[in-house]
Design a protein around this motif. Structure first.
Motif, PDB file in Angstrom:
ATOM      1  N   THR A  84       0.844  -1.188   0.000  1.00 49.64           N
ATOM      2  CA  THR A  84       0.000   0.000   0.000  1.00 49.64           C
ATOM      3  C   THR A  84       0.885   1.245   0.000  1.00 49.64           C
ATOM      4  O   THR A  84       2.103   1.160   0.158  1.00 49.64           O
ATOM      5  CB  THR A  84      -0.895   0.031   1.245  1.00 49.64           C
ATOM      6  N   LYS A  85       0.252   2.397  -0.131  1.00 46.26           N
ATOM      7  CA  LYS A  85       0.971   3.668  -0.134  1.00 46.26           C
ATOM      8  C   LYS A  85       1.773   3.863   1.138  1.00 46.26           C
ATOM      9  O   LYS A  85       2.883   4.418   1.129  1.00 46.26           O
ATOM     10  CB  LYS A  85      -0.037   4.810  -0.301  1.00 46.26           C
ATOM     11  N   THR A  98      -8.527  -3.067 -10.033  1.00 45.50           N
ATOM     12  CA  THR A  98      -9.766  -2.740 -10.735  1.00 45.50           C
ATOM     13  C   THR A  98     -10.696  -3.939 -10.831  1.00 45.50           C
ATOM     14  O   THR A  98     -11.902  -3.823 -10.572  1.00 45.50           O
ATOM     15  CB  THR A  98      -9.447  -2.217 -12.151  1.00 45.50           C
ATOM     16  N   ALA A  99     -10.145  -5.096 -11.195  1.00 46.27           N
ATOM     17  CA  ALA A  99     -10.972  -6.274 -11.461  1.00 46.27           C
ATOM     18  C   ALA A  99     -11.270  -7.104 -10.223  1.00 46.27           C
ATOM     19  O   ALA A  99     -12.164  -7.949 -10.254  1.00 46.27           O
ATOM     20  CB  ALA A  99     -10.295  -7.155 -12.505  1.00 46.27           C
ATOM     21  N   THR A 100     -10.547  -6.873  -9.117  1.00 46.47           N
ATOM     22  CA  THR A 100     -10.705  -7.757  -7.953  1.00 46.47           C
ATOM     23  C   THR A 100     -11.302  -7.073  -6.729  1.00 46.47           C
ATOM     24  O   THR A 100     -11.421  -7.695  -5.683  1.00 46.47           O
ATOM     25  CB  THR A 100      -9.352  -8.377  -7.561  1.00 46.47           C
ATOM     26  N   THR A 101     -11.670  -5.801  -6.872  1.00 45.69           N
ATOM     27  CA  THR A 101     -12.362  -5.093  -5.789  1.00 45.69           C
ATOM     28  C   THR A 101     -13.485  -4.240  -6.375  1.00 45.69           C
ATOM     29  O   THR A 101     -13.584  -4.069  -7.587  1.00 45.69           O
ATOM     30  CB  THR A 101     -11.427  -4.170  -4.987  1.00 45.69           C
ATOM     31  N   ASP A 102     -14.279  -3.662  -5.489  1.00 44.62           N
ATOM     32  CA  ASP A 102     -15.370  -2.779  -5.908  1.00 44.62           C
ATOM     33  C   ASP A 102     -14.945  -1.318  -5.947  1.00 44.62           C
ATOM     34  O   ASP A 102     -15.773  -0.414  -5.827  1.00 44.62           O
ATOM     35  CB  ASP A 102     -16.575  -2.950  -4.988  1.00 44.62           C
ATOM     36  N   VAL A 103     -13.655  -1.063  -6.140  1.00 47.53           N
ATOM     37  CA  VAL A 103     -13.135   0.301  -6.088  1.00 47.53           C
ATOM     38  C   VAL A 103     -13.834   1.229  -7.079  1.00 47.53           C
ATOM     39  O   VAL A 103     -14.031   2.423  -6.792  1.00 47.53           O
ATOM     40  CB  VAL A 103     -11.602   0.309  -6.316  1.00 47.53           C
ATOM     41  N   SER A 104     -14.231   0.715  -8.229  1.00 48.22           N
ATOM     42  CA  SER A 104     -14.870   1.569  -9.241  1.00 48.22           C
ATOM     43  C   SER A 104     -16.228   2.077  -8.777  1.00 48.22           C
ATOM     44  O   SER A 104     -16.755   3.046  -9.344  1.00 48.22           O
ATOM     45  CB  SER A 104     -15.017   0.821 -10.564  1.00 48.22           C
ATOM     46  N   ALA A 134      -5.834   1.928   5.374  1.00 44.55           N
ATOM     47  CA  ALA A 134      -7.164   2.281   5.874  1.00 44.55           C
ATOM     48  C   ALA A 134      -8.141   2.493   4.717  1.00 44.55           C
ATOM     49  O   ALA A 134      -9.309   2.075   4.784  1.00 44.55           O
ATOM     50  CB  ALA A 134      -7.081   3.537   6.739  1.00 44.55           C
ATOM     51  N   GLU A 135      -7.663   3.097   3.637  1.00 44.55           N
ATOM     52  CA  GLU A 135      -8.526   3.298   2.475  1.00 44.55           C
ATOM     53  C   GLU A 135      -8.852   1.979   1.786  1.00 44.55           C
ATOM     54  O   GLU A 135     -10.005   1.731   1.398  1.00 44.55           O
ATOM     55  CB  GLU A 135      -7.847   4.253   1.494  1.00 44.55           C
ATOM     56  N   LEU A 136      -7.850   1.120   1.637  1.00 44.22           N
ATOM     57  CA  LEU A 136      -8.094  -0.183   1.015  1.00 44.22           C
ATOM     58  C   LEU A 136      -9.101  -1.010   1.798  1.00 44.22           C
ATOM     59  O   LEU A 136      -9.885  -1.766   1.223  1.00 44.22           O
ATOM     60  CB  LEU A 136      -6.783  -0.966   0.896  1.00 44.22           C
ATOM     61  N   GLN A 160     -12.998  -8.394   2.832  1.00 45.98           N
ATOM     62  CA  GLN A 160     -12.063  -7.312   2.560  1.00 45.98           C
ATOM     63  C   GLN A 160     -10.810  -7.854   1.871  1.00 45.98           C
ATOM     64  O   GLN A 160     -10.631  -9.072   1.724  1.00 45.98           O
ATOM     65  CB  GLN A 160     -11.644  -6.632   3.865  1.00 45.98           C
ATOM     66  N   VAL A 161      -9.932  -6.954   1.475  1.00 44.56           N
ATOM     67  CA  VAL A 161      -8.608  -7.320   1.010  1.00 44.56           C
ATOM     68  C   VAL A 161      -7.762  -7.649   2.244  1.00 44.56           C
ATOM     69  O   VAL A 161      -7.593  -6.797   3.122  1.00 44.56           O
ATOM     70  CB  VAL A 161      -7.953  -6.169   0.222  1.00 44.56           C
ATOM     71  N   PRO A 162      -7.247  -8.876   2.358  1.00 47.37           N
ATOM     72  CA  PRO A 162      -6.481  -9.238   3.555  1.00 47.37           C
ATOM     73  C   PRO A 162      -5.059  -8.688   3.514  1.00 47.37           C
ATOM     74  O   PRO A 162      -4.452  -8.570   2.448  1.00 47.37           O
ATOM     75  CB  PRO A 162      -6.473 -10.764   3.532  1.00 47.37           C
ATOM     76  N   THR A 163      -4.538  -8.353   4.692  1.00 45.94           N
ATOM     77  CA  THR A 163      -3.122  -8.000   4.791  1.00 45.94           C
ATOM     78  C   THR A 163      -2.308  -9.267   5.012  1.00 45.94           C
ATOM     79  O   THR A 163      -2.832 -10.302   5.442  1.00 45.94           O
ATOM     80  CB  THR A 163      -2.866  -7.036   5.956  1.00 45.94           C
TER      81      THR A 163
END
Length: 378
Positions: A84-85, A98-104, A134-136, A160-163
């Motif tokens: 992450t950032k 783009t393809a693996t989350t609902d970010v769009s 936190a954003e992810l 969620q996206v796991p760490t």
């Protein structure tokens, strides 16, 4: 057929495992490793790696996918790591989410959409390195190939996206619950690209492994990368068994491209190239076509000598990836006309396992395990 191949394979596995100082494989290496005081759960041969979990049944790189793979009996569970950032490691196959989350669907992140060049490929979308953890964590995972795996879309938004830290904690919990260690296959994604951004992966991976006591030669994980320089750097930081991933014969590792090294995968799977890899790694993870190429009609061809040559160099082989759907299978193992229907994947699994490989990645661990049972050395 498998009975004729197994004795040599067991010897190689024992030698490779002991060369890494890890009692990680079954076969004749088991007794020898025990005699040297190494510890840990021995893995069967051939082992099955849950590719991004059980991604044939759940959205990839989610705890739903990891848990299902483990419950199905997968011997090892794979994670792909990107940063992450703010420098946290998260589990995504690509930094383009783009393809693996609902970010769009998040208007607050609309301005984060951008175009980047990653390992020579121009991509437009949203990227992990532009988001804080936190954003992810406000995003939800979804199925990457809904056209092929419509049934997986049932689980869109469930996780969620796991760490990476969360995965290590999960592995510890599941290990205590099951009375055995949970094995992981951990990949650094685009390491040269991220190092240029000041987000080096290897140091972060090593720090996390050390914090969980998974940095030792007998720790229950493999480290893998498509960039040999990443594997060498990891080898300077931790003692875990390491696997160099290899694309198709024409492919060239991106760190080679950056360094002006002209070698391709075809060069690396020669006896000389394999000997070079054996100087800093314990295994290779080649594309399936490096083991058995497909002919001009897309049918399975004749096995190459790579398995024999790699074993002669003291390396194990964990090729990737067998999937059940027709669209991914050799043409002679497809059934019917629906590309998304299941074909004769069992026949494909058995063809590859019959070459003497030591493990195999699959999106469908249950099918893979059924096939592997006929070839297991213990």
């Amino acid at each position: 057929m498998q009975k004729r191949q197994q004795p040599g394979r067991r010897t190689v596995l024992g030698a490779a495992a002991l060369g890494a100082g890890a009692a990680v494989f079954g076969g004749t290496g088991q007794a020898s490793a025990a005699g040297r005081g190494t510890a840990g759960r021995e893995l069967p041969v051939p082992l099955i790696v849950g590719h991004r979990g059980a991604s044939g049944y759940r959205p990839e790189h989610t705890f739903g996918s990891y848990q299902l793979a483990l419950d199905m009996g997968a011997d090892v569970i794979e994670q792909d790591l990107v940063p992450t950032k703010d420098g946290h490691l998260v589990c995504r196959h690509e930094n383009d989410i783009t393809a693996t989350t609902d970010v769009s669907a998040h208007p607050e992140f609309a301005d984060r959409k951008t175009t980047k060049t990653v390992d020579g490929q121009q991509l437009t979308g949203w990227f992990t390195e532009d988001f804080t953890l936190a954003e992810l964590k406000t995003l939800r995972a979804k199925e990457r190939i809904p056209g092929t795996r419509q049934h997986n879309t049932l689980y869109d938004g469930q996780w969620q996206v796991p760490t990476f830290e969360e995965v290590l904690d999960w592995a510890e919990r599941e290990g205590r619950k099951r009375g055995r260690r949970v094995w992981l296959h951990i990949e650094t994604k685009h390491p040269t690209y991220f190092r240029k951004l000041g987000l080096g992966l290897e140091e972060r991976v090593a720090k996390a492994l050390r914090a969980h006591g998974r940095h030792r030669r007998n720790s229950p994980n493999f480290l893998q990368s498509f960039e040999p320089s990443s594997i060498r750097r990891l080898g300077e930081l931790v003692d875990c068994p390491k696997v160099v991933l290899l694309g198709t014969l024409k492919d060239r590792p991106w760190d080679f491209t950056e360094a002006g090294d002209p070698r391709t995968v075809a060069d690396l799977v020669t006896p000389e190239g394999l000997k070079w890899i054996a100087g800093f790694a314990e295994g290779i993870g080649p594309d399936l076509t490096v083991i058995i190429p497909r002919d001009k009609d897309g049918k399975l061809g004749t096995p190459t000598s790579v398995v024999k040559d790699a074993h002669a160099a003291g390396l194990v082989l964990h090729p990737y990836t067998v999937r059940n759907e027709n669209t991914f299978l050799p043409t002679d193992h497809r059934r019917g006309t629906d590309p998304n229907a299941y074909g004769d994947s069992l026949g494909v699994f058995k063809a590859y396992l019959g070459t003497g490989i030591d493990g195999l990645f699959s999106d469908n661990p249950d099918t893979a395990l059924l096939a592997a049972a006929e070839f297991r050395t213990r």
